[in-house]
Scaffold this active site. Sequence first.
Site, PDB file in Angstrom:
ATOM      1  N   ASP A  49       6.827  -6.586   3.741  1.00 41.08           N
ATOM      2  CA  ASP A  49       5.796  -5.731   3.949  1.00 41.08           C
ATOM      3  C   ASP A  49       6.410  -4.318   3.710  1.00 41.08           C
ATOM      4  O   ASP A  49       7.065  -3.719   4.113  1.00 41.08           O
ATOM      5  CB  ASP A  49       5.639  -5.732   5.729  1.00 41.08           C
ATOM      6  CG  ASP A  49       4.770  -4.652   5.999  1.00 41.08           C
ATOM      7  OD1 ASP A  49       4.212  -3.839   5.157  1.00 41.08           O
ATOM      8  OD2 ASP A  49       4.338  -4.524   7.129  1.00 41.08           O
ATOM      9  N   LYS A  76      -0.613   5.101   1.080  1.00 40.27           N
ATOM     10  CA  LYS A  76       0.610   5.730   1.587  1.00 40.27           C
ATOM     11  C   LYS A  76       1.476   5.996   0.399  1.00 40.27           C
ATOM     12  O   LYS A  76       2.747   6.673   0.591  1.00 40.27           O
ATOM     13  CB  LYS A  76       1.371   4.433   2.473  1.00 40.27           C
ATOM     14  CG  LYS A  76       0.684   4.218   3.600  1.00 40.27           C
ATOM     15  CD  LYS A  76       1.357   3.547   4.845  1.00 40.27           C
ATOM     16  CE  LYS A  76       0.590   2.836   5.690  1.00 40.27           C
ATOM     17  NZ  LYS A  76       0.187   3.282   6.793  1.00 40.27           N
TER      18      LYS A  76
END
Length: 405
Positions: free
Chosen positions: A199, A225
């Site tokens: 992840d 992000k």
Amino acid sequence: MSLDVTALRQQFPILKTQIDGKPLVYLDNAATTQKPQAVIDALVEFYTTCNANVHRGSHYLSDEATRRYEKARTTVASFIHANAKEEVIWTSGTTESLNIIAHGLAQQLQPGDEVLITEMEHHANLVTWQQACIKTGAKLVVIPINEAGELEVARFEAALNTQTRLVAFPHVSNALGTINPINELTAMAKKVGALVSIDGAQGIAHGGVDVQAIGCDFYSFSGHKLFGPTGIGCLWGRQQVLEDWPVWQTGGEMIADVEYQNTTFGALPNRLEAGTPNIAGAIGMAAAIDWFAALDQHAIQTHEKALLARANELAADMPGMRLIGTAKHKVGIMSFLLDGTHPADIGFILDRQGIAIRTGDNCAQPLMKRLKIPGTARASFSIYNTIEEVEAFFNALKKAQTMLA
Ligand code: PMP
């Protein structure tokens, strides 16, 4: 060379925002980063000059949109050192990427198989595997963390066995800031022949990712992000693994040949990308990567470390402040509690002063339960934050502490 933060900030229009007459101090970067003008321009430019659907047109605009969309895939591929651009699957973000893997895994798991995760997971890297295990009768094994919020690597290694089908862990924990030793963990898992899924939601913007050097099978991340748009992200998968991966959504784009009773699916990457994709998002994400990659990566890291070091220094002087996550290797994420206060009240009072932080369970309820806390307040720093902002944050915290005493 040190980072010219003043010049960098000029590129982020939103950082000029005033909240009730006070300058915005944006410290919620782990939730999402702000967007530089280059990304905003790329989105506007796409819609202004070449909006069309991709891969299906026989006209100029469609060809141009397709060219830019596929060039964006190449940009992502080279950013993470993928072996081929076909290994890059566009998704809506980390969550969707992980769901594609879990959906395929659920078709392969059997009772007796094991899936390993860690105690520090975001729900996106937990509920996905948990549901795949529930569906198939496989066992979900959770590897503990220590008091500093670091993974117990020896326990991880000891838990691996020939029944381990997949190992999933975060590159960086969103709640604790811990940077996991992903190369080492991957090498251990590979010894027992397990698939490795990382992840990368929080890891992608911190320090450069080389999927081939890591040796994993999947690496998932989100554009938003990494200074890019929301609604776009990537699933990187090793070509040999992805080629056999079960298709998940069906429809246009992902097929080779369709008859009423049968369909032959297309080749990578299309077989895992049904329907009209987020074309502008992909182009915006590539613009973010181009922008980010052009910065001095060493200077960025030095700056981020300086922000965290200053925050740690001030935290040490702050009575009643308990840091949640004190790993030796961590990014600029500071989760904390203040004695006698609730994180939500801290967040509210800071917001009145123009300071944006996150409060709550950080999408990691089992971790909060493991730590026996209701949640945390979390400040997360990015490359455009300044030492003065870190100091303003602590001044505001002191004010909050006095008000809530
Ligand atoms: N994993 C981690 C560690 C995260 O921080 C996040 C986002 N907070 C996700 C997964 C999910 O990312 P997204 O919401 O962009 O799909």
